[in-house]
Design an enzyme around this catalytic site. Sequence first.
Site, PDB file in Angstrom:
ATOM      1  N   GLU A 233       0.889  -1.168   0.000  1.00 20.00           N
ATOM      2  CA  GLU A 233       0.000   0.000   0.000  1.00 20.00           C
ATOM      3  C   GLU A 233       0.924   1.214   0.000  1.00 20.00           C
ATOM      4  O   GLU A 233       1.498   1.577   1.027  1.00 20.00           O
ATOM      5  CB  GLU A 233      -0.905  -0.015   1.244  1.00 20.00           C
ATOM      6  CG  GLU A 233      -1.799  -1.251   1.368  1.00 20.00           C
ATOM      7  CD  GLU A 233      -2.926  -1.288   0.347  1.00 20.00           C
ATOM      8  OE1 GLU A 233      -3.178  -0.256  -0.292  1.00 20.00           O
ATOM      9  OE2 GLU A 233      -3.537  -2.355   0.183  1.00 20.00           O
ATOM     10  N   CYS A 267      -2.077   9.461   2.422  1.00 18.31           N
ATOM     11  CA  CYS A 267      -1.710   8.864   1.131  1.00 18.31           C
ATOM     12  C   CYS A 267      -2.722   9.259   0.066  1.00 18.31           C
ATOM     13  O   CYS A 267      -2.408   9.313  -1.103  1.00 18.31           O
ATOM     14  CB  CYS A 267      -1.588   7.355   1.256  1.00 18.31           C
ATOM     15  SG  CYS A 267      -3.076   6.572   1.902  1.00 18.31           S
TER      16      CYS A 267
END
Length: 509
Positions: A233, A267
């Site tokens: 991720e 993110c």
Amino acid sequence: MSTLPQINPATGEKLPSVPEWTADEVLAAMERARAAAPGWASTPLSQRLLAIKRLREYLADHVEEITRELASYTGKLETEALSLDIFPVTDILAYYEKHAEKILAPRRVKTPIVFFGNRSYIEYKPMGVIGVIAPWNFPFYLSVTPVISALIAGNCAILKPSEAAPGVGVLIERCFQAIGLPDGVFQVAHGGRETGAALTAARPDKIFFTGSVATGRKIMAAAAEHLIPVELELGGKDPMIVFSDANLERAANAAVWGAFTNAGQVCMSVERVYVQEELYHPFLAKVLEKTAQLRRGEGYGSMTYAPQVEIVQKHLADAVAKGAKIECGGRAANDGTLYFEPTVVTGVDHSMQLMTDETFGPVLPIMTFRTEDEAVRLANDSVYGLNASVFTLDMAKAERVARRLVSGAVCINEVITSVANPHLPFGGVKQSGMGRYHGPIGLHTFSHETSVMASPGKKQREISWHPYSPARDEALVGLTRLLYGGNRAQGLKSWKVILRELLGTYKKS
Ligand code: NAD
């Protein structure tokens, strides 16, 4: 013994340092986890879920002190620590408590006619020991969520939290100690990069990594040595497209929140805005007005990690050198804290790092576009693909554009929030990573998906087994035509031989 220093980034106050684990300690933890794994795997799911319930209740019952502590280690506003780092954990815990039994239950699937009489199903088995390596931006959520997913699926887990907020690892350890898991089921390996590398080298059965592209690459290379599966991720450079028919107020609010919440260290932050020309001036004016209302320590928190502040400054300097204009902000506090002013930049283009590399800080660059095609082209012009947003009141257009965006998630008249729905899978495309978690796949990703084909054992053989014969070939030709041909009637002509050969599997040869 080496230790990890810790400050409160919002005040500069020194906090207790955290002892760092050696590679030998990581290996010892792996042995404890390996010893605990069979017991935990065979613990009924209902009991594993009781542990999850205890964790959810512990977090909720101690939410205020956990929030305060988390904010002190990260410099986050308490509001953001609660709403973005702790609440989503309790939410996903409750989701899995409700749905895990169904998600992990064996799943019956159809069986092709040639194997008539057989049953086929899929079973989800634990993988063993999962290594979870976490970043510093949402150090609680991005640690606890993969850990509990792994535990629910019947695995043991070793967490390597980020060295940039090491107190959070200690906090997580304390929360799990409070729920009384069997020894070795969950452990925290405190430390920095070397500890992370030691965890990879200790050969867990899967590595779940959240962090930067550069580290993801290293971990994948190390895992490849032993063919350890990895889920990555990674970073993002999320675009937000604002069409001229958008709700201006909502779009401006979304851009400001999407770029500046958690001081831009998300993110899925809004890292690039593309506004249709007609709306550019009113949009910019609103964004500047709303940004000016953010008050340090009130609507706006500190950055967490000093090296990230340097990256933000580097990207801004590169953009300004290439002709960009800083409309507001642009400065670090320089007072022993890690506050950085919320910054809006115009006059940007894709020659600038600010529009291509992950900035991961409180910077909102705004650029214009003319047509739908141009907006899609600009949004997709990135090595990343984590999340993207489209703002328009024309839902047909929004959905059309969403389909064309190369991205793990798309928000329509929304920003970031797709990650907060535990029913939706989460993960990136391109260099934003590989694999998905959250939702049903969030448990399957920590399972060996095992296919079972079961015959009651009454037939003497299957049609594809020995002995071969011309009649068997004729039956298979007929069956192929019957099942898959353009002219099925042709296959039907062979029905007698098909039936004889299929039923013949019961006879001794
Ligand atoms: P990072 O890659 O520097 O560090 C992440 C973790 O990896 C840390 O715990 C670190 O100690 C460990 N590590 C570093 N080198 C290692 C090695 N060689 N072997 C094993 N472990 C190692 O990332 P960061 O700066 O902590 O986090 C910020 C990045 O994370 C940003 O790029 C951000 O976009 C990304 N991120 C992604 C998501 C997502 O879900 N896609 C979520 C949050 C953050």
